[in-house]
Scaffold this active site. Structure first.
Site, mmCIF file in Angstrom:
data_model
loop_
_atom_site.group_PDB
_atom_site.id
_atom_site.type_symbol
_atom_site.label_atom_id
_atom_site.label_comp_id
_atom_site.label_asym_id
_atom_site.label_seq_id
_atom_site.Cartn_x
_atom_site.Cartn_y
_atom_site.Cartn_z
ATOM 1 N N PRO A 2 -30.813 1.105 1.042
ATOM 2 C CA PRO A 2 -30.853 1.697 -0.301
ATOM 3 C C PRO A 2 -30.313 3.128 -0.288
ATOM 4 C CG PRO A 2 -33.075 1.137 0.486
ATOM 5 C CD PRO A 2 -32.120 0.638 1.494
ATOM 6 N N GLU A 3 -29.515 3.445 -1.298
ATOM 7 C CA GLU A 3 -28.904 4.769 -1.404
ATOM 8 C C GLU A 3 -29.457 5.459 -2.659
ATOM 9 O OE1 GLU A 3 -24.589 4.322 -0.797
ATOM 10 O OE2 GLU A 3 -24.964 2.459 0.276
ATOM 11 N N LYS A 58 -32.220 9.953 -0.096
ATOM 12 C CA LYS A 58 -32.657 8.557 -0.093
ATOM 13 C C LYS A 58 -34.171 8.454 0.077
ATOM 14 C CE LYS A 58 -28.297 7.334 2.197
ATOM 15 N NZ LYS A 58 -27.703 6.811 3.445
ATOM 16 N N ARG A 110 -39.079 -1.448 9.280
ATOM 17 C CA ARG A 110 -38.966 -1.460 10.739
ATOM 18 C C ARG A 110 -38.580 -0.063 11.219
ATOM 19 N NH1 ARG A 110 -37.411 -6.404 9.061
ATOM 20 N NH2 ARG A 110 -35.393 -5.590 8.438
ATOM 21 N N ARG A 259 -18.814 1.537 11.099
ATOM 22 C CA ARG A 259 -19.378 1.239 9.771
ATOM 23 C C ARG A 259 -18.456 0.273 9.049
ATOM 24 N NH1 ARG A 259 -24.003 4.116 7.697
ATOM 25 N NH2 ARG A 259 -24.362 5.868 9.092
#
Ligand SMILES: [Zn+2]
Length: 269
Positions: A2-3, A58, A110, A259
């Site tokens: 999530p950004e 974030k 996690r 990435r």
């Protein structure tokens, strides 16, 4: 992961659901998700009321009435669900905050965490973060000055949290596409006019993503119509081989500094 727009959507929806609510129970099933011994964590959080929920980069910050703040980072794979026992997701729950019969479930933490801090400590914890791209005081002039000396690849620069807050893998690709610049382009190759377009794209892409509720797959609660609406609006991210909406050529998937990166070879230069 999530950004900024995903966390902003959570902030908005959670404020409607749990601001001014008392946390009646706390359950921690994964010790590593919190930063104190579990008993101490429960003692500091249980019985407190959530005053406001703020977002920084974030992170979400849940400010409690005992001058403590819960600092959340979902990292990779983390998400939240708000509901009662009957619609609880069939997943391992790392942390659960209860509000009477309703619960906020933290799932997939996690690498993610929910840390408790004194409120005054938080700015120090977050001090390395760069400016918020949607803040009023983040002007084009500020951006020109920050971006000017950057030598790295555009993608790498955009996702650097000490450069700008809240942009990750998806929105860096969407921003590059919107600007018409290749993600592997070097900062030093940009003209002042490129940087100007980039600045406006950053603001426009993030604002639109917030308006449509970001890209998270799972709704926050049963009947949530906002979360995830931007997923279908991504123009390049996760669209390998799909036709570019602008020119029709297939979207390319590449790897830049390990990435995933998506772009259109024709529309981006
Ligand atoms: Zn194209």
């Amino acid at each position: 992961m999530p950004e900024l727009p995903e966390m902003e959507t959570y902030r908005k929806l959670l404020t409607e659901k749990i601001a001014h609510q008392q946390i009646t129970e706390v359950e921690v099933n994964r010790e590593k998700s919190v930063n104190t011994p579990v008993d101490a964590f429960i003692q500091e959080v249980r019985g407190q009321t959530i005053l406001t929920i703020e977002r920084r980069a974030k992170h979400l910050l849940f400010h409690l009435n005992n001058n403590k703040t819960l600092l959340l980072h979902l990292m990779l794979g983390g998400w939240m669900f708000y509901g009662d026992e009957s619609n609880k997701p069939d997943r391992t729950i790392q942390v659960k905050l209860s509000f009477g019969g309703m619960h906020l479930y933290f799932i997939g933490l996690r690498l993610g965490y929910l840390h408790v801090h004194d409120k005054e400590e938080v700015p120090h914890v977050l001090e390395k973060l760069g400016p918020e791209p949607l803040n009023e005081n983040f002007t084009e002039n500020t951006f020109q000055q920050l971006m000017g000396p950057k030598r790295g690849m555009l993608k790498t620069t955009l996702i650097d949290q000490s450069f700008l807050s809240g942009i990750g893998n998806c929105y860096s690709d969407e921003i590059c596409f919107s600007t018409g610049l290749l993600p592997m382009k070097r900062g030093t190759e940009l003209s002042e006019e490129d940087r100007s377009r980039l600045y406006h794209s950053i603001r426009a892409v993030l604002s639109e993503a917030i308006q449509f509720g970001g890209y998270m797959e799972s709704p926050l609660y049963v009947g949530d119509q906002l979360t995830g609406g931007f997923d279908a609006k991504c123009k390049v991210y996760d669209r390998e081989g799909g036709a570019c909406f602008r020119c029709g050529h297939p979207i390319i998937k590449d790897e830049l500094s390990s990435r995933k990166t998506f772009y259109c070879q024709v529309c981006q230069h």
